[in-house]
Design an enzyme around this catalytic site. Structure first.
Site: not given
Ligand code: NAD
Length: 508
Positions: A253, A289, A388
């Protein structure tokens, strides 16, 4: 008061972490330290995955319980979370700046709602079906749990997004290692307390607070069977690459840049629809998101619609997220505010016109606040319309006719949410059908637990919620039952598949 934790919830116990490394949690609104928790090391993730593996492989364990027994545990967990709802709201809002009004309606409610929904969905389900075949026999089609799930969630809706994964995974009979984002770990300790109180068997849920390195370690762990991830598209791509190499099932997601298409007959009277417009475009300080951050307005009403959105954004109460009347709190971190301000500068530089906001709110010297900001005269090719931003920033884009509106909506790398605003609901549904997206609302947008949620294009792979979200944690196994095989046609053909089946039992 600072919250201090010195252990990790793994294997149904509070264990000492393998290293002395800590995560320091800072309040988004006061910039003060509000807690410390251990940062999981690789050895802790190994222990958590090992515990989940043992729990899953136990022949008398969770995966093999009657679904009704699992459902009863999930209902107990829902009740244990209900008891902690008030404290959960405080912790989440203090960490990420989500207004308590939003946290109370969503974060305090969704996890228990999802547990009860999925418990209800499976409690009378046998997870198998005797399916009559076409070749004279029948197949026992079984749905079996996928195994150990690595669940990785972001900071914006830390509890809801965790339970988007936990609830269906538990209902299916999977066991889980949950990795919360480092910005929001204090709420995960309350969830762990609820899990312990609900007496879920040891190892069924394990929690490893950590950053992206630990997330990546979990994704590639040899004992994990499936990854469920919510977060940025960038991280999603990297996770998909790992899962591709390992042929590991994955649900992603990811980000969004959804379109809110205002049709020429829309009623945007703020006295009637302000709440719906706010939820669809600016919920949770713009850090959601699915938000419709591109508002597509017909040229015939362009000035009026710019004024309506400017009025909506300009009237929002910005401030302390713990104040019940606050509508917009701070960004989660200083880095996130820099990112949002960078996009505001880029929008200005590209020639878009700010009608309201664009700076930092006066009188809020502490906290990573940004004013709700509306850009008019935006072309869909501008960076602010394509990338975004993840803050309270909307772009109002003009269109000439519905075909152009649909084509602008679809001219995006993303496809997650969307809204059509109209007084003619069936016209709205017809337009909604043409938008390349995973979900879209008419005059409103709010994901419902019973309906599949997820994205197309760079917004993700697979679906959460609804029965489809349960299927994402199941393998389908066909057991062809012994049968006295008959030819499929009354007059067998001389050769070909039907003749091949003209055996009797025991001839194999
Ligand atoms: P992020 O991708 O930086 O981090 C999200 C999670 O993933 C954190 O727990 C982080 O520690 C982990 N992570 C980061 N890189 C990783 C990797 N390479 N391998 C494994 N784990 C990893 O995102 P963020 O900035 O914390 O959150 C915001 C983003 O999340 C936005 O882009 C938003 O649109 C998205 N989001 C999507 C949805 C959806 O349902 N589509 C819902 C909420 C947020």
């Amino acid at each position: 008061m600072e919250l201090e934790y010195d252990s990790l919830y793994v294997g149904g116990e509070w264990i000492k972490p393998a290293s002395s490394s800590e995560i320091t949690v800072v309040s988004a609104s006061t910039e003060q330290v509000i807690g410390h928790v251990p940062e999981a090391a690789e050895a802790d993730v190994d222990a958590a995955v090992g515990a989940a593996r043992r729990a899953f492989d136990d022949p008398n364990g969770w995966a093999h319980w009657e679904p009704s027994r699992r459902a009863a545990s999930m209902e107990r967990l829902a009740s244990a979370l209900d008891k902690r709802a008030g404290e959960m709201v405080q912790r989440i809002s203090s960490q990420n700046g989500m207004p308590v009004a939003v946290a109370t309606q969503l974060e305090a409610v969704f996890p228990a709602l999802l547990l009860r929904y999925y418990a209800g969905l499976v409690k009378d389900d046998t997870f198998e079906e005797n399916r009559p075949g076409m070749l004279g026999g029948a197949t026992l089609v079984r749905r079996e749990p996928l195994g150990v799930v690595g669940a990785i969630v972001p900071w914006n809706f830390p509890q809801s997004l965790a339970f988007f994964k936990l609830a269906p995974a538990l209902a299916a009979g999977c066991t889980v290692v949950l990795k919360p984002a480092s910005e929001t770990v204090l709420d995960s300790y309350l969830a762990a307390e609820a899990i312990a109180e609900a007496e879920l068997p040891a190892g069924v849920v394990n929690i490893v607070p950590g950053g992206r390195g630990m997330g990546a370690y979990l994704v590639s762990h040899p004992q994990v069977d499936k990854i469920a991830f919510t977060g940025s598209t960038q991280a999603g791509r990297s996770i998909a690459e790992t899962c591709g190499r390992l042929l590991r099932p994955v649900t992603l997601e990811l980000g969004g840049k959804s379109a809110g298409i205002v049709l020429d007959d829309a009623d945007l009277d703020l006295s009637k629809v302000a709440q719906q417009m706010f939820t669809a475009t600016l919920l949770n300080n713009g850090q959601t998101c699915f938000l419709c951050t591109r508002v597509l307005a017909p040229r015939s009403r362009y000035g009026e619609i710019v004024d309506i959105f400017s009025g909506l954004a300009g009237a929002l109460k910005v401030g302390d997220p713990l104040d019940a009347s606050t509508q917009i709190g701070p960004m989660v971190s200083e880095r996130q505010r820099q990112r949002v301000e960078g996009y505001i500068a880029k929008g200005r530089g590209e020639g878009a016109r700010i009608t309201v906001g664009g700076g930092r709110p006066r009188g809020l010297d502490k906290g990573w606040f940004v004013e709700p900001t509306i850009f008019a005269d935006v072309d869909n090719s501008y960076t602010i319309a394509q990338e975004e931003i993840f803050g309270p920033v909307l772009s109002v884009i003009p269109y000439s006719d519905v075909d152009e509106a649909v084509s602008i909506a679809n001219a995006s790398d993303y496809g997650l949410g969307g809204t059509v605003w109209t007084t003619d609901h069936s016209r709205g549904v017809e337009v909604a059908k043409r938008v390349q997206t995973g979900s879209i609302g008419i005059n409103n947008y709010l994901p419902d637990p019973t309906a599949p949620f997820g994205g197309v294009k760079s917004s993700g792979l697979g679906r959460e919620l609804g029965p489809e979200g349960l299927a994402a944690y199941l393998n389908f196994k066909s057991i062809y039952l012994p049968v006295k095989l008959q030819p499929v046609r009354p007059e067998p053909i001389a050769s070909g598949p039907a003749a091949m089946w003209a055996h009797t039992e025991g001839e194999f």
